[in-house]
Design a protein around this motif. Structure first.
Motif, short mmCIF file in Angstrom:
data_model
loop_
_atom_site.label_atom_id
_atom_site.label_comp_id
_atom_site.label_asym_id
_atom_site.label_seq_id
_atom_site.Cartn_x
_atom_site.Cartn_y
_atom_site.Cartn_z
N ARG A 1 -10.04 19.66 58.72
CA ARG A 1 -9.02 20.64 58.31
C ARG A 1 -8.99 20.80 56.80
O ARG A 1 -8.89 21.90 56.27
N LEU A 2 -9.05 19.67 56.09
CA LEU A 2 -9.04 19.72 54.63
C LEU A 2 -10.30 20.40 54.08
O LEU A 2 -10.22 21.13 53.09
N ALA A 3 -11.42 20.18 54.72
CA ALA A 3 -12.66 20.82 54.29
C ALA A 3 -12.53 22.34 54.36
O ALA A 3 -12.96 23.05 53.44
N ILE A 4 -11.91 22.82 55.42
CA ILE A 4 -11.71 24.26 55.55
C ILE A 4 -10.78 24.75 54.43
O ILE A 4 -11.07 25.74 53.75
N ARG A 5 -9.67 24.04 54.22
CA ARG A 5 -8.71 24.43 53.19
C ARG A 5 -9.32 24.40 51.79
O ARG A 5 -9.00 25.23 50.94
N LEU A 6 -10.22 23.44 51.56
CA LEU A 6 -10.84 23.29 50.24
C LEU A 6 -12.15 24.07 50.09
O LEU A 6 -12.84 23.95 49.09
N ASP A 7 -12.50 24.85 51.12
CA ASP A 7 -13.71 25.66 51.12
C ASP A 7 -14.98 24.81 50.96
O ASP A 7 -15.88 25.14 50.21
N ILE A 8 -15.01 23.71 51.70
CA ILE A 8 -16.18 22.82 51.72
C ILE A 8 -17.04 23.24 52.92
O ILE A 8 -16.56 23.26 54.05
N SER A 9 -18.30 23.58 52.66
CA SER A 9 -19.19 24.01 53.74
C SER A 9 -19.58 22.83 54.62
O SER A 9 -19.38 21.67 54.25
N ALA A 10 -20.16 23.13 55.78
CA ALA A 10 -20.58 22.08 56.71
C ALA A 10 -21.63 21.17 56.06
O ALA A 10 -21.58 19.95 56.23
N SER A 11 -22.57 21.75 55.33
CA SER A 11 -23.59 20.91 54.69
C SER A 11 -22.98 20.05 53.58
O SER A 11 -23.34 18.88 53.42
N GLU A 12 -22.03 20.62 52.80
CA GLU A 12 -21.36 19.83 51.77
C GLU A 12 -20.53 18.73 52.42
O GLU A 12 -20.50 17.59 51.92
N PHE A 13 -19.86 19.05 53.51
CA PHE A 13 -19.06 18.08 54.27
C PHE A 13 -19.92 16.87 54.64
O PHE A 13 -19.56 15.73 54.37
N ASN A 14 -21.08 17.14 55.24
CA ASN A 14 -21.97 16.05 55.67
C ASN A 14 -22.51 15.26 54.49
O ASN A 14 -22.62 14.04 54.55
N GLU A 15 -22.84 15.95 53.41
CA GLU A 15 -23.36 15.28 52.22
C GLU A 15 -22.30 14.37 51.60
O GLU A 15 -22.58 13.25 51.20
N ILE A 16 -21.07 14.85 51.53
CA ILE A 16 -19.98 14.04 50.97
C ILE A 16 -19.70 12.84 51.86
O ILE A 16 -19.45 11.74 51.37
N LEU A 17 -19.75 13.03 53.18
CA LEU A 17 -19.54 11.90 54.09
C LEU A 17 -20.60 10.82 53.88
O LEU A 17 -20.30 9.63 53.95
N LYS A 18 -21.84 11.24 53.61
CA LYS A 18 -22.93 10.28 53.39
C LYS A 18 -22.75 9.50 52.10
O LYS A 18 -23.03 8.30 52.05
N ASN A 19 -22.31 10.20 51.04
CA ASN A 19 -22.22 9.54 49.74
C ASN A 19 -21.05 10.10 48.93
O ASN A 19 -21.25 10.88 47.99
N PRO A 20 -19.82 9.70 49.25
CA PRO A 20 -18.67 10.23 48.51
C PRO A 20 -18.62 9.79 47.04
O PRO A 20 -18.02 10.47 46.22
N ASN A 21 -19.30 8.70 46.70
CA ASN A 21 -19.30 8.22 45.32
C ASN A 21 -20.09 9.11 44.38
O ASN A 21 -19.99 8.98 43.16
N LYS A 22 -20.89 10.00 44.93
CA LYS A 22 -21.72 10.90 44.14
C LYS A 22 -20.89 11.98 43.44
O LYS A 22 -21.33 12.59 42.48
N TYR A 23 -19.66 12.19 43.90
CA TYR A 23 -18.84 13.29 43.42
C TYR A 23 -17.70 12.78 42.55
O TYR A 23 -16.84 12.04 43.02
N PRO A 24 -17.67 13.19 41.29
CA PRO A 24 -16.61 12.72 40.39
C PRO A 24 -15.27 13.38 40.73
O PRO A 24 -15.22 14.51 41.19
N ILE A 25 -14.22 12.64 40.49
CA ILE A 25 -12.88 13.16 40.69
C ILE A 25 -12.40 13.73 39.36
O ILE A 25 -12.45 13.06 38.34
N GLU A 26 -11.99 14.99 39.39
CA GLU A 26 -11.46 15.63 38.20
C GLU A 26 -9.96 15.78 38.38
O GLU A 26 -9.50 16.30 39.38
N THR A 27 -9.20 15.29 37.40
CA THR A 27 -7.75 15.38 37.47
C THR A 27 -7.34 16.84 37.39
O THR A 27 -7.75 17.55 36.47
N PRO A 28 -6.54 17.30 38.36
CA PRO A 28 -6.08 18.68 38.32
C PRO A 28 -5.21 18.93 37.09
O PRO A 28 -4.50 18.04 36.63
N ILE A 29 -5.27 20.14 36.58
CA ILE A 29 -4.53 20.47 35.37
C ILE A 29 -3.06 20.77 35.68
O ILE A 29 -2.18 20.24 35.03
#
Length: 146
Positions: A42-70
């Motif tokens: 559900r969050l992936a849909i809300r955040l406009d995360i594609s199916a391939s991005e979803f699977n890639e993030i599930l495999k390696n979530p540490n690859k993606y930096p967290i940016e503090t929202p402004i």
């Protein structure tokens, strides 16, 4: 193909980092159960995360930096999503609470208010609020000018 298709926007990168942070919380116990998976979808849909991005993030979530929202409201929405994932089982443990302290500070809440923000987030979340009610409750314990 447009140029925007070639280069992800800053907002999309921020959403991917936020989603990766949520995946990390889902993996807190080294597994993703059915309820967590449904929430992630559900969050992936809300955040406009594609199916391939979803699977890639599930495999390696540490690859993606967290940016503090402004914006303050974006920080509250991120805190809401992260709290929801962490307390999906409605079991507030010391480990989860201390993780929430770090998350609150990481999202830009002042250190001196982080404990109050976390307490209010957990207390409020255990009642299954919607995001607007959540924002109002957090703003009471951490008032800021917008």
């Amino acid at each position: 193909m447009s140029i925007s298709d070639l280069y992800p926007t800053g907002l999309h990168e921020q959403n991917m980092g936020h989603f990766a942070a949520i995946v990390k919380l889902a993996l807190f116990d080294n597994k993703i159960d059915a309820r967590e998976k449904l929430l992630l979808e559900r969050l992936a849909i809300r955040l406009d995360i594609s199916a391939s991005e979803f699977n890639e993030i599930l495999k390696n979530p540490n690859k993606y930096p967290i940016e503090t929202p402004i914006s303050y409201d974006e920080r509250l929405e991120h805190l809401f999503d992260l709290t929801k994932m962490l307390f999906l089982d409605k079991n507030p443990t010391i480990d989860k609470t201390s993780m929430m302290d770090r998350i609150a500070v990481g999202l830009g809440f002042p250190v001196e208010n982080a404990r109050g923000v976390v307490k209010e987030a957990i207390k409020f979340f255990l009642k299954e609020p919607d995001v607007e009610d959540f924002k109002k409750a957090i703003k009471k314990v951490n008032p800021m000018k917008h």
